[in-house]
Write an enzyme that holds these catalytic residues in place. Structure first.
Site, PDB file in Angstrom:
ATOM      1  N   ASP A 144      51.689  83.077   1.091  1.00 16.69           N
ATOM      2  CA  ASP A 144      52.449  84.430   0.592  1.00 16.69           C
ATOM      3  C   ASP A 144      53.855  84.175   0.012  1.00 16.69           C
ATOM      4  O   ASP A 144      54.536  83.410   0.668  1.00 16.69           O
ATOM      5  CB  ASP A 144      52.460  85.427   1.843  1.00 16.69           C
ATOM      6  CG  ASP A 144      52.475  86.937   1.281  1.00 16.69           C
ATOM      7  OD1 ASP A 144      51.709  87.258   0.431  1.00 16.69           O
ATOM      8  OD2 ASP A 144      53.460  87.579   2.044  1.00 16.69           O
TER       9      ASP A 144
ATOM     10  N   TYR B  21      55.906  86.445 -12.032  1.00 13.87           N
ATOM     11  CA  TYR B  21      57.496  86.834 -12.603  1.00 13.87           C
ATOM     12  C   TYR B  21      57.961  85.549 -13.394  1.00 13.87           C
ATOM     13  O   TYR B  21      59.202  85.514 -13.583  1.00 13.87           O
ATOM     14  CB  TYR B  21      58.135  86.995 -11.426  1.00 13.87           C
ATOM     15  CG  TYR B  21      57.797  88.348 -10.470  1.00 13.87           C
ATOM     16  CD1 TYR B  21      58.648  89.542 -11.135  1.00 13.87           C
ATOM     17  CD2 TYR B  21      56.921  88.250  -9.646  1.00 13.87           C
ATOM     18  CE1 TYR B  21      58.234  90.535 -10.455  1.00 13.87           C
ATOM     19  CE2 TYR B  21      56.835  89.590  -8.952  1.00 13.87           C
ATOM     20  CZ  TYR B  21      57.541  90.674  -9.480  1.00 13.87           C
ATOM     21  OH  TYR B  21      57.185  91.991  -8.877  1.00 13.87           O
ATOM     22  N   ASP B  22      57.114  84.426 -13.353  1.00 14.01           N
ATOM     23  CA  ASP B  22      57.811  83.191 -13.989  1.00 14.01           C
ATOM     24  C   ASP B  22      58.745  83.491 -15.359  1.00 14.01           C
ATOM     25  O   ASP B  22      59.829  82.710 -15.484  1.00 14.01           O
ATOM     26  CB  ASP B  22      56.678  82.130 -14.424  1.00 14.01           C
ATOM     27  CG  ASP B  22      56.221  81.407 -13.094  1.00 14.01           C
ATOM     28  OD1 ASP B  22      57.000  81.498 -12.210  1.00 14.01           O
ATOM     29  OD2 ASP B  22      55.200  80.972 -13.138  1.00 14.01           O
TER      30      ASP B  22
ATOM     31  N   GLU C  35      46.987  92.619   3.824  1.00 11.38           N
ATOM     32  CA  GLU C  35      48.473  92.131   3.999  1.00 11.38           C
ATOM     33  C   GLU C  35      49.222  93.399   4.682  1.00 11.38           C
ATOM     34  O   GLU C  35      49.477  94.542   4.235  1.00 11.38           O
ATOM     35  CB  GLU C  35      49.110  92.296   2.425  1.00 11.38           C
ATOM     36  CG  GLU C  35      48.493  90.832   1.520  1.00 11.38           C
ATOM     37  CD  GLU C  35      49.377  90.571   0.479  1.00 11.38           C
ATOM     38  OE1 GLU C  35      50.727  91.086   0.601  1.00 11.38           O
ATOM     39  OE2 GLU C  35      49.250  89.618  -0.191  1.00 11.38           O
TER      40      GLU C  35
ATOM     41  N   LYS D 295      48.097  79.632  -8.823  1.00 14.57           N
ATOM     42  CA  LYS D 295      48.272  79.119  -7.477  1.00 14.57           C
ATOM     43  C   LYS D 295      47.668  78.162  -7.070  1.00 14.57           C
ATOM     44  O   LYS D 295      48.077  76.848  -6.723  1.00 14.57           O
ATOM     45  CB  LYS D 295      48.297  79.803  -6.263  1.00 14.57           C
ATOM     46  CG  LYS D 295      49.342  81.202  -6.248  1.00 14.57           C
ATOM     47  CD  LYS D 295      49.353  81.826  -4.962  1.00 14.57           C
ATOM     48  CE  LYS D 295      50.341  83.041  -4.587  1.00 14.57           C
ATOM     49  NZ  LYS D 295      50.094  83.664  -3.489  1.00 14.57           N
TER      50      LYS D 295
ATOM     51  N   LYS E 206      57.667  72.504 -12.929  1.00 10.47           N
ATOM     52  CA  LYS E 206      57.740  73.815 -11.966  1.00 10.47           C
ATOM     53  C   LYS E 206      57.635  73.417 -10.604  1.00 10.47           C
ATOM     54  O   LYS E 206      58.204  73.577  -9.469  1.00 10.47           O
ATOM     55  CB  LYS E 206      56.741  74.920 -12.486  1.00 10.47           C
ATOM     56  CG  LYS E 206      56.926  75.968 -11.234  1.00 10.47           C
ATOM     57  CD  LYS E 206      55.900  77.180 -11.713  1.00 10.47           C
ATOM     58  CE  LYS E 206      55.795  78.162 -10.575  1.00 10.47           C
ATOM     59  NZ  LYS E 206      54.755  79.233 -10.840  1.00 10.47           N
TER      60      LYS E 206
ATOM     61  N   ARG F 223      56.781  77.292  -4.008  1.00 12.68           N
ATOM     62  CA  ARG F 223      55.359  76.719  -3.582  1.00 12.68           C
ATOM     63  C   ARG F 223      55.548  75.144  -3.518  1.00 12.68           C
ATOM     64  O   ARG F 223      54.878  74.578  -2.490  1.00 12.68           O
ATOM     65  CB  ARG F 223      54.330  77.151  -4.622  1.00 12.68           C
ATOM     66  CG  ARG F 223      52.927  76.905  -4.207  1.00 12.68           C
ATOM     67  CD  ARG F 223      51.931  77.693  -5.118  1.00 12.68           C
ATOM     68  NE  ARG F 223      52.143  79.209  -4.692  1.00 12.68           N
ATOM     69  CZ  ARG F 223      52.859  79.881  -5.540  1.00 12.68           C
ATOM     70  NH1 ARG F 223      53.363  79.535  -6.598  1.00 12.68           N
ATOM     71  NH2 ARG F 223      53.069  81.159  -5.004  1.00 12.68           N
TER      72      ARG F 223
HETATM   73  P1  IMP Z   1      51.197  86.649  -3.590  1.00  7.67           P
HETATM   74  O1  IMP Z   1      51.868  85.678  -2.802  1.00  7.67           O
HETATM   75  O2  IMP Z   1      50.182  86.269  -4.294  1.00  7.67           O
HETATM   76  O3  IMP Z   1      51.010  88.023  -2.726  1.00  7.67           O
HETATM   77  O4  IMP Z   1      52.121  87.091  -4.833  1.00  7.67           O
HETATM   78  C1  IMP Z   1      53.140  88.137  -4.545  1.00  7.67           C
HETATM   79  C2  IMP Z   1      53.783  88.344  -6.159  1.00  7.67           C
HETATM   80  O5  IMP Z   1      54.580  87.088  -6.369  1.00  7.67           O
HETATM   81  C3  IMP Z   1      52.830  88.533  -7.232  1.00  7.67           C
HETATM   82  O6  IMP Z   1      53.278  89.501  -8.080  1.00  7.67           O
HETATM   83  C4  IMP Z   1      52.692  87.150  -7.852  1.00  7.67           C
HETATM   84  O7  IMP Z   1      52.583  87.355  -9.224  1.00  7.67           O
HETATM   85  C5  IMP Z   1      54.176  86.673  -7.641  1.00  7.67           C
HETATM   86  N1  IMP Z   1      54.363  85.266  -7.440  1.00  7.67           N
HETATM   87  C6  IMP Z   1      54.191  84.368  -6.344  1.00  7.67           C
HETATM   88  N2  IMP Z   1      54.399  83.212  -6.735  1.00  7.67           N
HETATM   89  C7  IMP Z   1      54.852  83.157  -7.863  1.00  7.67           C
HETATM   90  C8  IMP Z   1      55.403  82.104  -8.879  1.00  7.67           C
HETATM   91  O8  IMP Z   1      55.261  80.777  -8.394  1.00  7.67           O
HETATM   92  N3  IMP Z   1      55.711  82.413  -9.974  1.00  7.67           N
HETATM   93  C9  IMP Z   1      55.913  83.695 -10.454  1.00  7.67           C
HETATM   94  N4  IMP Z   1      55.532  84.798  -9.541  1.00  7.67           N
HETATM   95  C10 IMP Z   1      54.974  84.478  -8.521  1.00  7.67           C
END
Ligand code: IMP
Length: 223
Positions: free
Chosen positions: A60, A182-183, A31, A11, A201, A207
């Site tokens: 988030d 999850y990309d 959270e 991120k 991306k 994002r």
């Molecule tokens: P968090 O926002 O860091 O809590 O992410 C929540 C979940 O979504 C985690 O499992 C991250 O790996 C996934 N995630 C968040 N942003 C992305 C992204 O841009 N690509 C793939 N997975 C994401």
């Protein structure tokens, strides 16, 4: 200085494309349980601001599968850690017919201890506490049935500015080596996010879209 609150290095790399000199604050905020990302990010931003004492940005995000009514959504992180993305993909392939639509959503929550001028973007002031004190219906933020407790907990709430971004796509068998989370199983316009460069991306992602809105607003906010 602006601190980007996350434990996720992926991120931070994406954020730097939009904000020069943003520093990571490796802080794991609480959270809360909620069906929407916004209250989770807003509370996280308040907590991180109290911890850091300087402007903070909390992000988030989650994967929302249409045929599963948005699951895993706000639980994406837990589901990634427990089931894993390969199992999520197999589950979707078994249970849902093509095209297996899904979206990534992202909420950025900014807090610097000050109030915000009126604007079209949402501001979470948590003024539900005032409403509760005045006897009006309080909002049950975390869906646990106890709205009064939520309002009381936010009695000293700081205003938080929210920025949303989302991108639509579909769930496919894993492809690609880039990105994170999850990309590999999220395809947008024929390419998975893990097959894209960081720039590609960012140009279309949830994002990237939220950051573009934030960066434009923040340019005027910064002293
Ligand atoms: P968090 O926002 O860091 O809590 O992410 C929540 C979940 O979504 C985690 O499992 C991250 O790996 C996934 N995630 C968040 N942003 C992305 C992204 O841009 N690509 C793939 N997975 C994401």
């Amino acid at each position: 200085m602006l601190r980007y609150v996350t434990t996720n290095a992926g991120k931070v790399r994406e954020a730097r494309e939009y904000l020069d000199g943003v520093e990571q604050l490796n802080y794991d905020y609480t959270e809360v349980q909620a069906s929407d990302l916004a209250p989770i990010a807003a509370r996280g931003a308040r907590e991180a601001y109290r911890y850091a004492g300087e402007p903070v940005l909390v992000d988030d995000a989650g994967l929302f599968v249409e045929g599963f009514e948005g699951f895993p959504g706000p639980y994406s992180s837990y589901v990634e850690e427990t089931l894993g993305i390969d199992a999520v993909q197999r589950l979707v392939a078994t249970e849902i017919d093509a095209p297996r639509r899904a979206s990534f959503q992202c909420v950025l929550a900014y807090c610097d201890g000050d109030d915000f001028a009126a604007s079209p973007d949402p501001v979470d002031r948590a003024d539900r506490s005032a409403a509760a004190a005045a006897g009006a219906a309080a909002v049950d933020e975390d869906g646990n049935g106890d709205a009064a407790a939520d309002a009381a907990a936010d009695a000293d709430a700081l205003p938080v500015k929210l920025f949303r971004g989302s991108v639509r796509g579909r769930i496919v068998e894993p492809r690609g080596e880039g990105g994170f989370g999850y990309d590999p199983i999220f395809e947008h316009d024929g390419t998975t996010f893990a097959e894209m460069t960081a720039d590609e991306k960012n140009a279309v992602s949830h994002r990237g879209r939220a950051f573009a809105k934030f960066a434009e607003w923040f340019e005027d906010r910064a002293p």
